[in-house]
Design an enzyme around this catalytic site. Structure first.
Site, PDB file in Angstrom:
ATOM      1  N   GLU A  32       0.746  -1.423  -0.109  1.00  0.00           N
ATOM      2  CA  GLU A  32      -0.052  -0.017   0.001  1.00  0.00           C
ATOM      3  C   GLU A  32       0.776   1.263   0.282  1.00  0.00           C
ATOM      4  O   GLU A  32       0.386   2.336  -0.584  1.00  0.00           O
ATOM      5  CB  GLU A  32      -1.127   0.081   1.317  1.00  0.00           C
ATOM      6  CG  GLU A  32      -2.123  -1.166   1.253  1.00  0.00           C
ATOM      7  CD  GLU A  32      -2.837  -0.686   0.198  1.00  0.00           C
ATOM      8  OE1 GLU A  32      -3.414   0.142  -0.310  1.00  0.00           O
ATOM      9  OE2 GLU A  32      -3.208  -1.701  -0.847  1.00  0.00           O
ATOM     10  N   SER A 309     -17.583 -22.068 -32.555  1.00  0.00           N
ATOM     11  CA  SER A 309     -18.547 -21.577 -33.629  1.00  0.00           C
ATOM     12  C   SER A 309     -20.076 -20.852 -33.109  1.00  0.00           C
ATOM     13  O   SER A 309     -20.813 -20.405 -33.898  1.00  0.00           O
ATOM     14  CB  SER A 309     -18.962 -22.946 -34.321  1.00  0.00           C
ATOM     15  OG  SER A 309     -18.055 -23.429 -34.997  1.00  0.00           O
TER      16      SER A 309
END
Length: 506
Positions: A32, A309
């Site tokens: 952080e 497909s």
């Protein structure tokens, strides 16, 4: 009926600085604010960098744009509402906090109140919630995991649907700790190996349809922010139909038991939408949410996978917008598209075929020709207009796109097929009917917002082809799994190379 209820109130326990182990401090600072002890209050470069990555939608494992002092002020002293005024207050208060308190005191306050998700505030509450142990007992892998969650507690939650992304961030933290001289490479390797197989505490909230519940929570966090969702007492009415959800879960369960061993499959997902409203009626993200051997927490319904497909109808629909139609003849013969020679599923050629017959039989060579004639950009534009949110890097794709050469989310493709079902109208996908705050204020409520994205005649033509059992029987037979004798069903399958994924949409 409820599908998710957070049990209990906010969990928080205060620790002294000396009671917080170094491994927690180091992993947190690495994740952080690496310059916390060397900079004063505000990290201007970090703010600019974070803004850049946000504006241009870049992704990277970065330490936060806000300093730990700013984060403390934001979480402990200010409301979650985003505004310029609030940001100015945050900067002023951060400076005042740095003047009033030492760095050790600020880090202690931060680690005692920062939210980790699941109503756990502070490192001690997080340790008990996720690992059933005190903070002083955390291993490096466990501490790194909790530090990884700070950036996006819901997204990286052990009970969420992004375990792979969480592990990637954990590994980034551990590797960074080697660079920062907190640990050596041997310790890092040991911690990363442990992080792969961490055992988390059993969750204590009530949840039905866990993938959908987490999907809704992620949706709300993206819209309203982590703080509002975790502590706002929201009442959310969703679109889920629990009867249909139960049927969907049973279909996945029985299908897996009946067929998985025969086809070497390990997982499955299902999405059901109302095409007229875009409302999600059922969502099953995996065969078993709690089965780690198949990464069960991952929501395959919103994962990017190649559709095979199943993408073809979008290409043909785009072609029908131009000079082509279902009766237009294509030659199904061996064709070299410049070092690309597609093959049909059955390994044969069928000579002259209509576009109706080519799509119904899912012939590959005519499909590639259709994409070539229609234009890649035209197809991508149409796909995006129908609700496909991926396929954004156009330079990646070529003629194989029509055979599923681009990653798509099951949820998005289901939305796109809904356009065929609803006469060319797109109803944006939503899991939400209503969101109400604890004080009764309605934050949002479902309203119809449909738009026409495809000519109704073309939508009808695609649906007609996909429901034409006779037209596809020359490839699939007259009594295939797509044939329902009691009602017409417009459906399309898709299979990726090496049979990695199999799709059915209709």
């Amino acid at each position: 009926r409820p599908i998710y209820t957070a049990s209990g109130g906010i969990k928080r326990f205060d620790l002294n600085f000396s009671d917080i182990p170094d491994v927690v401090k180091q992993t947190t600072l690495t994740a952080e604010d690496r310059n916390f002890y060397h900079e004063f209050a505000i990290n201007i470069k970090g703010v600019i960098r974070a803004a850049y990555y946000d504006i241009f939608h870049k992704t990277a494992f970065l330490s936060g744009g806000s300093t730990i002092t700013q984060q403390f002020v934001k979480n402990a002293l200010l409301s979650p509402q985003k505004s310029i005024t609030r940001k100015i207050k945050e900067l002023i208060l951060a400076i005042e906090i740095e003047i009033m308190y030492s760095k050790d005191e600020i880090l202690t306050m931060y680690l005692n109140q920062v939210p980790y998700g699941s109503n756990a505030y502070g490192i001690e509450a997080a340790s008990q919630t996720f690992f059933n142990k005190h903070a002083q007992e955390l291993t490096l892998a466990e501490a790194a995991t909790l530090a990884a969650m700070l950036q996006r507690p819901t997204y990286y939650s052990p009970y969420g649907t992004h375990p792979n992304e969480r592990l990637a961030r954990v590994n980034w933290i551990i590797d960074s700790m080697v660079s920062l001289k907190y640990i050596d490479q041997a310790e890092a390797d040991k911690a990363k190996a442990e992080a792969k197989n961490l055992k988390f505490a059993e969750r204590h909230d009530y949840v039905v349809a866990p993938h959908f519940a987490q999907y809704v929570k992620d949706f709300l966090v993206d819209k309203y922010g982590e703080q509002v969702v975790e502590s706002g007492g929201l009442k959310v009415t969703t679109t889920l139909d629990l009867d249909k959800q139960a049927m969907a879960e049973e279909a996945i369960k029985t299908g897996a038991a009946r067929r998985f061993d025969n086809i070497n499959a390990s997982n499955a997902a299902l999405v059901s939408l109302d095409p007229k409203t875009g409302q999600i009626l059922a969502m099953v993200g995996s065969r078993d949410y709690f089965d780690n051997s198949i990464d069960g927490q991952v929501n395959v319904a919103v994962a990017e996978r190649q559709p095979g497909s199943a993408f073809k109808p979008i290409v043909y629909a785009t072609a029908f917008k131009q000079k082509y139609n279902p009766a237009f003849t294509l030659w199904d013969v061996q064709t070299d598209f410049g070092n690309y020679i597609p093959r049909n599923y059955d390994g044969t050629f069928h000579g002259p075929v209509s576009m109706r017959k080519a799509l119904a039989g899912s012939l590959n060579i005519p499909a590639v020709k259709t994409l070539y004639l229609t234009g890649l950009d035209n197809v991508l534009n149409q796909a995006h207009s129908m609700g496909i949110t991926t396929l954004n890097d156009r330079n990646r794709y070529g003629l194989s796109l029509v055979l599923g050469g681009g990653e798509i989310k099951l949820l998005d493709l289901t939305t796109a097929y809904g356009v065929f079902a609803d006469n060319g109208m797109l109803a944006p996908t939503t899991p939400i009917l209503k969101v109400t705050k604890s004080n009764g204020k309605v934050l949002e409520e479902y309203k119809e917002n449909k738009k026409n994205v495809l000519d109704p005649q073309i939508a009808y033509e695609i649906s007609s082809i996909l429901s034409d059992n006779q037209a596809r029987s020359y490839i699939f037979g007259s009594n295939s799994a797509l044939y329902f004798p009691d009602r017409p069903v417009a459906a399309k399958t898709g299979t990726t190379s090496e049979y990695r994924d199999a799709w059915t949409i209709g």
